[in-house]
Motif scaffolding. Structure first.
Motif: not given
Length: 222
Positions: A61-70
């Motif tokens: 969840l965290l890496p997906i969220l981070a990539v989405t924010l980028l």
């Protein structure tokens, strides 16, 4: 081209002209985002962030969220670049078209009118960096009226204007993401002269390249 008239700009056209320009430029945001996404350093950044967070958090969840924010931040950056260009263009000439194009020598602004509505624009003035040439500017056609030959007619209007005044060539600038415009200009006889990055931090980050085209009028006549 039925029922389309190319005529000189009139003061009551101002809002239509600015709307066509603003909407036309805004259309390039999605393709510019795709351009940025395809850059190797963008893909490497996203992959590194994803892998680093995946390894440290052991959570998907965290890496997906981070990539989405980028990705969202990247879109905002591209949107800001186009919004800034629109505002600069309005301030530079589109808020005072008559003074810039109609009251200056060897300059003009035309609109394409269909059924009493402005559906396209183009302008020209002496080029600042190419002495002795005219520069084609503010070419735009409403999305609903594309594919009808209006852009070609506007291009020919500028070429005829330049030829009548003894100019040897017309130049213009378009961006790397405006592929339809590139095809149009090349079809009309323009040749690519050079590609260069805009001198701004955002342009360098996004690798946003401009293309200079040139139409040699004597060559066209021959």
């Amino acid at each position: 081209m039925a029922e389309v008239q190319i005529r000189c700009y009139e003061d009551e056209d101002e809002e239509d002209v600015k709307d066509i320009f603003t909407l036309g430029m805004s259309e390039h945001v999605p393709s510019s985002c795709m351009h940025v996404l395809k850059l190797p350093h963008t893909q490497m950044l996203l992959a590194c962030v994803f892998c680093a967070l995946m390894a440290s958090s052991k959570s998907l969840l965290l890496p997906i969220l981070a990539v989405t924010l980028l990705l969202a931040a990247g879109r905002q950056l591209v949107s800001y670049m186009f919004s800034n260009y629109i505002q600069v263009s309005l301030h530079k000439d589109l808020n005072h078209i008559r003074q810039t194009y109609l009251e200056q020598p060897n300059s003009c602004f035309w609109v394409a009118e269909s059924q009493g509505r402005v559906v396209g624009t183009v302008a020209c003035l002496p080029a600042e960096k190419n002495e002795g040439c005219l520069e084609l500017k503010r070419m735009s056609v409403k999305h609903s009226h594309r594919g009808q030959g209006i852009a070609k007619a506007l291009c020919r209007t500028v070429a005829d204007f330049a030829r009548e005044r003894g100019y040897p060539a017309v130049i213009l600038y378009t961006s790397i993401v405006q592929t339809d415009a590139q095809k149009l200009y090349e079809h009309m006889g323009y040749r690519k002269v050079r590609e260069f990055l805009l001198p701004t931090a955002v342009a360098r980050i996004t690798n946003f390249t401009l293309i200079e085209y040139r139409l040699d009028l004597q060559q066209v006549e021959n």
